[in-house]
Design a protein around this motif. Structure first.
Motif, mmCIF file in Angstrom:
data_model
loop_
_atom_site.group_PDB
_atom_site.id
_atom_site.type_symbol
_atom_site.label_atom_id
_atom_site.label_comp_id
_atom_site.label_asym_id
_atom_site.label_seq_id
_atom_site.Cartn_x
_atom_site.Cartn_y
_atom_site.Cartn_z
ATOM 1 N N PRO A 136 0.816 -1.217 0.000
ATOM 2 C CA PRO A 136 0.000 0.000 0.000
ATOM 3 C C PRO A 136 0.847 1.263 0.000
ATOM 4 O O PRO A 136 0.493 2.265 -0.615
ATOM 5 C CB PRO A 136 -0.802 -0.127 1.306
ATOM 6 N N MET A 137 2.015 1.252 0.697
ATOM 7 C CA MET A 137 2.861 2.444 0.737
ATOM 8 C C MET A 137 3.515 2.704 -0.608
ATOM 9 O O MET A 137 3.770 3.843 -0.979
ATOM 10 C CB MET A 137 3.928 2.293 1.817
ATOM 11 N N ARG A 138 3.838 1.627 -1.339
ATOM 12 C CA ARG A 138 4.524 1.808 -2.616
ATOM 13 C C ARG A 138 3.607 2.385 -3.671
ATOM 14 O O ARG A 138 4.068 2.915 -4.675
ATOM 15 C CB ARG A 138 5.104 0.472 -3.091
ATOM 16 N N ALA A 139 2.315 2.250 -3.469
ATOM 17 C CA ALA A 139 1.361 2.774 -4.437
ATOM 18 C C ALA A 139 0.691 4.019 -3.875
ATOM 19 O O ALA A 139 0.423 4.117 -2.679
ATOM 20 C CB ALA A 139 0.291 1.717 -4.750
ATOM 21 N N MET A 140 0.431 4.976 -4.751
ATOM 22 C CA MET A 140 -0.300 6.160 -4.328
ATOM 23 C C MET A 140 -1.749 5.784 -4.046
ATOM 24 O O MET A 140 -2.279 4.817 -4.594
ATOM 25 C CB MET A 140 -0.234 7.219 -5.430
ATOM 26 N N THR A 141 -2.384 6.546 -3.165
ATOM 27 C CA THR A 141 -3.797 6.311 -2.881
ATOM 28 C C THR A 141 -4.631 6.865 -4.029
ATOM 29 O O THR A 141 -4.519 8.055 -4.357
ATOM 30 C CB THR A 141 -4.206 7.006 -1.574
ATOM 31 N N PRO A 142 -5.438 6.035 -4.660
ATOM 32 C CA PRO A 142 -6.226 6.511 -5.811
ATOM 33 C C PRO A 142 -7.240 7.581 -5.400
ATOM 34 O O PRO A 142 -7.753 7.576 -4.281
ATOM 35 C CB PRO A 142 -6.939 5.239 -6.298
ATOM 36 N N ARG A 143 -7.521 8.486 -6.308
ATOM 37 C CA ARG A 143 -8.566 9.474 -6.062
ATOM 38 C C ARG A 143 -9.937 8.811 -6.093
ATOM 39 O O ARG A 143 -10.860 9.247 -5.406
ATOM 40 C CB ARG A 143 -8.504 10.564 -7.137
ATOM 41 N N SER A 144 -10.065 7.786 -6.905
ATOM 42 C CA SER A 144 -11.347 7.116 -7.104
ATOM 43 C C SER A 144 -11.644 6.154 -5.957
ATOM 44 O O SER A 144 -10.822 5.284 -5.635
ATOM 45 C CB SER A 144 -11.324 6.350 -8.428
ATOM 46 N N GLU A 145 -12.805 6.289 -5.340
ATOM 47 C CA GLU A 145 -13.174 5.372 -4.253
ATOM 48 C C GLU A 145 -13.270 3.928 -4.725
ATOM 49 O O GLU A 145 -12.807 3.022 -4.016
ATOM 50 C CB GLU A 145 -14.499 5.809 -3.618
ATOM 51 N N PRO A 146 -13.833 3.622 -5.917
ATOM 52 C CA PRO A 146 -13.845 2.223 -6.375
ATOM 53 C C PRO A 146 -12.438 1.627 -6.491
ATOM 54 O O PRO A 146 -12.237 0.444 -6.185
ATOM 55 C CB PRO A 146 -14.530 2.312 -7.746
ATOM 56 N N LEU A 147 -11.457 2.433 -6.898
ATOM 57 C CA LEU A 147 -10.097 1.917 -6.998
ATOM 58 C C LEU A 147 -9.490 1.717 -5.611
ATOM 59 O O LEU A 147 -8.713 0.777 -5.400
ATOM 60 C CB LEU A 147 -9.227 2.844 -7.831
ATOM 61 N N ARG A 148 -9.830 2.582 -4.655
ATOM 62 C CA ARG A 148 -9.354 2.384 -3.289
ATOM 63 C C ARG A 148 -9.922 1.089 -2.718
ATOM 64 O O ARG A 148 -9.214 0.322 -2.059
ATOM 65 C CB ARG A 148 -9.739 3.572 -2.398
ATOM 66 N N GLU A 149 -11.193 0.851 -2.975
ATOM 67 C CA GLU A 149 -11.818 -0.389 -2.514
ATOM 68 C C GLU A 149 -11.204 -1.594 -3.215
ATOM 69 O O GLU A 149 -11.039 -2.668 -2.604
ATOM 70 C CB GLU A 149 -13.319 -0.334 -2.767
ATOM 71 N N LEU A 150 -10.820 -1.416 -4.471
ATOM 72 C CA LEU A 150 -10.214 -2.518 -5.214
ATOM 73 C C LEU A 150 -8.845 -2.867 -4.632
ATOM 74 O O LEU A 150 -8.489 -4.053 -4.534
ATOM 75 C CB LEU A 150 -10.071 -2.140 -6.691
ATOM 76 N N GLN A 151 -8.061 -1.862 -4.246
ATOM 77 C CA GLN A 151 -6.788 -2.134 -3.595
ATOM 78 C C GLN A 151 -6.982 -2.987 -2.348
ATOM 79 O O GLN A 151 -6.252 -3.954 -2.110
ATOM 80 C CB GLN A 151 -6.092 -0.826 -3.206
ATOM 81 N N THR A 152 -7.968 -2.626 -1.544
ATOM 82 C CA THR A 152 -8.261 -3.396 -0.327
ATOM 83 C C THR A 152 -8.638 -4.820 -0.675
ATOM 84 O O THR A 152 -8.209 -5.782 -0.015
ATOM 85 C CB THR A 152 -9.396 -2.721 0.465
ATOM 86 N N TYR A 153 -9.430 -4.980 -1.723
ATOM 87 C CA TYR A 153 -9.841 -6.322 -2.152
ATOM 88 C C TYR A 153 -8.633 -7.140 -2.593
ATOM 89 O O TYR A 153 -8.498 -8.315 -2.221
ATOM 90 C CB TYR A 153 -10.843 -6.209 -3.305
ATOM 91 N N ILE A 154 -7.748 -6.558 -3.370
ATOM 92 C CA ILE A 154 -6.563 -7.276 -3.842
ATOM 93 C C ILE A 154 -5.715 -7.753 -2.666
ATOM 94 O O ILE A 154 -5.306 -8.910 -2.604
ATOM 95 C CB ILE A 154 -5.726 -6.372 -4.774
ATOM 96 N N ASP A 155 -5.455 -6.854 -1.702
ATOM 97 C CA ASP A 155 -4.601 -7.197 -0.572
ATOM 98 C C ASP A 155 -5.241 -8.264 0.318
ATOM 99 O O ASP A 155 -4.533 -9.058 0.949
ATOM 100 C CB ASP A 155 -4.295 -5.951 0.259
ATOM 101 N N ALA A 156 -6.576 -8.299 0.375
ATOM 102 C CA ALA A 156 -7.273 -9.250 1.239
ATOM 103 C C ALA A 156 -7.549 -10.583 0.555
ATOM 104 O O ALA A 156 -7.885 -11.568 1.229
ATOM 105 C CB ALA A 156 -8.584 -8.644 1.734
ATOM 106 N N GLY B 62 -0.752 -5.270 -12.779
ATOM 107 C CA GLY B 62 0.047 -6.482 -12.629
ATOM 108 C C GLY B 62 1.130 -6.341 -11.582
ATOM 109 O O GLY B 62 1.369 -7.251 -10.773
ATOM 110 N N ARG B 63 1.819 -5.196 -11.555
ATOM 111 C CA ARG B 63 2.878 -4.972 -10.560
ATOM 112 C C ARG B 63 2.289 -4.877 -9.165
ATOM 113 O O ARG B 63 2.855 -5.396 -8.191
ATOM 114 C CB ARG B 63 3.660 -3.701 -10.886
ATOM 115 N N TYR B 64 1.157 -4.205 -9.020
ATOM 116 C CA TYR B 64 0.536 -4.090 -7.708
ATOM 117 C C TYR B 64 0.144 -5.470 -7.192
ATOM 118 O O TYR B 64 0.408 -5.800 -6.031
ATOM 119 C CB TYR B 64 -0.696 -3.179 -7.750
ATOM 120 N N VAL B 65 -0.463 -6.280 -8.038
ATOM 121 C CA VAL B 65 -0.896 -7.616 -7.628
ATOM 122 C C VAL B 65 0.303 -8.465 -7.228
ATOM 123 O O VAL B 65 0.279 -9.152 -6.191
ATOM 124 C CB VAL B 65 -1.696 -8.299 -8.756
#
Length: 320
Positions: free
Chosen positions: A204-224, A259-262
């Motif tokens: 999460p630190m290596r990636a910027m926090t997206p402005r879009s709420e759906p993308l923020r939720e998607l980051q949480t989904y990927i990590d979980a 792909g890199r984030y995943v």
């Protein structure tokens, strides 16, 4: 044999750069009295030295400090750039380093080592915010902003603030083995000795926090959900975009391709499983979404420069 550790500070230094390593060395001595460290704080002129947060410490005079030194460690801090013109400070570090078994820095303390000529033709790291300036100011230094700490010969450098604890744990492990370093980490209730090759950033630190709420939720989904279908088409469907548009927007708003984030998220999951469980490598690969031990090995080498097995042997918690 007692090992003498000198920590160099200056007005406006970062208190944690000094206190973190000092507590690591002190705790190692308490847990293993047969392996004591003697920690001393030194500064130009000595006396009362205020840290950047207002706390004052008492230091011996740098210019009057003599005798053998095992480890010379330089603290950093926001005030350091203005101190690089202090010839007493720079010359004192250079003089003590010449007789020290090893030299180290925390955070932008690397600038002081570079100013003293101790990083010439060496690979070094510092806080990621200062890495570009370190490289431009000292062309003879090979700066790598990614690792938590770097060992190049007898010179060690580390990233920002609390990575000084990781550095000190690595020095204790080098002196007396990983078992004692692990005991110190557990005693201080800190992360169990992260390897130096590990990035300064979690996923999460290596990636910027997206402005879009759906993308923020998607980051949480990927990590979980590392074992889920995290392909670009599947992720695009979750946020209601075409695959091409999703890839562009995700990369633009996070600074990483999907792909890199995943991959990095799955690598972080695998690292935690290796440290906290006794799962065989096949199960770690499966649970982290990496699929096979071969892929686990390749990803681990790419991100942390060690094999999964070696990482587990060195950093697995005894309390799992």
């Amino acid at each position: 044999m007692q090992r003498r550790v000198l920590i160099v500070v200056f007005p406006g230094f970062q208190l944690l750069d000094m206190a973190g390593p000092a507590d690591v060395f002190a705790t190692a001595g308490l847990l293993a009295p047969e392996h004591p460290y003697a920690v001393e704080v030194v500064a130009p002129g000595g006396g009362a030295v205020p840290a950047g947060n207002g706390v004052t410490v008492t230091a011996a005079a740098l210019g009057e400090t003599t005798g053998p030194v095992d480890t010379l460690l330089v603290a950093g801090g926001p005030a350091l750039p203005a101190r690089l013109a202090d010839r007493e400070l720079v010359a004192g570090v250079a003089r003590l380093a010449a007789g020290a078994r090893r030299v180290a820095s925390v955070c932008n303390g690397a600038f002081l080592l570079a100013e003293a000529g101790l990083l010439d033709c060496r690979r070094a790291t510092t806080h990621w915010l200062s890495a570009g300036e370190l490289q431009s100011r000292y062309a003879g230094v090979e700066v790598d902003a990614e690792p938590l700490y770097i060992e190049d010969g007898h010179v060690w450098t580390s990233a920002g603030v609390l990575s000084g604890v990781d550095l000190a744990l690595a020095l204790v492990a080098r002196d007396h083995g990983h078992a004692l370093a692990g005991d110190v980490a557990r005693g201080l209730v800190v992360y169990l000795h992260r390897p130096g090759g590990q990035s300064q950033f979690s996923t999460p630190m290596r990636a910027m926090t997206p402005r879009s709420e759906p993308l923020r939720e998607l980051q949480t989904y990927i990590d979980a959900n590392p074992g889920a279908d995290l392909s670009v088409p599947a992720l695009a469907v979750r946020v209601g975009m075409s695959a091409r548009h999703f890839s562009r927007v995700f990369t633009e708003q996070t600074g990483l391709s999907p792909g890199r984030y995943v991959e990095r998220s799955r690598a972080d999951t695998a690292r935690r499983l290796l440290e906290l469980t006794g799962l065989p490598l096949e199960a770690v690969a499966r649970e982290s979404g990496l699929g096979s031990p071969e892929t686990l090995y390749r990803v681990f080498r790419r991100h942390w420069r060690v094999s999964p097995g070696d990482h587990r042997r060195r950093f697995q918690s005894k309390e799992r």
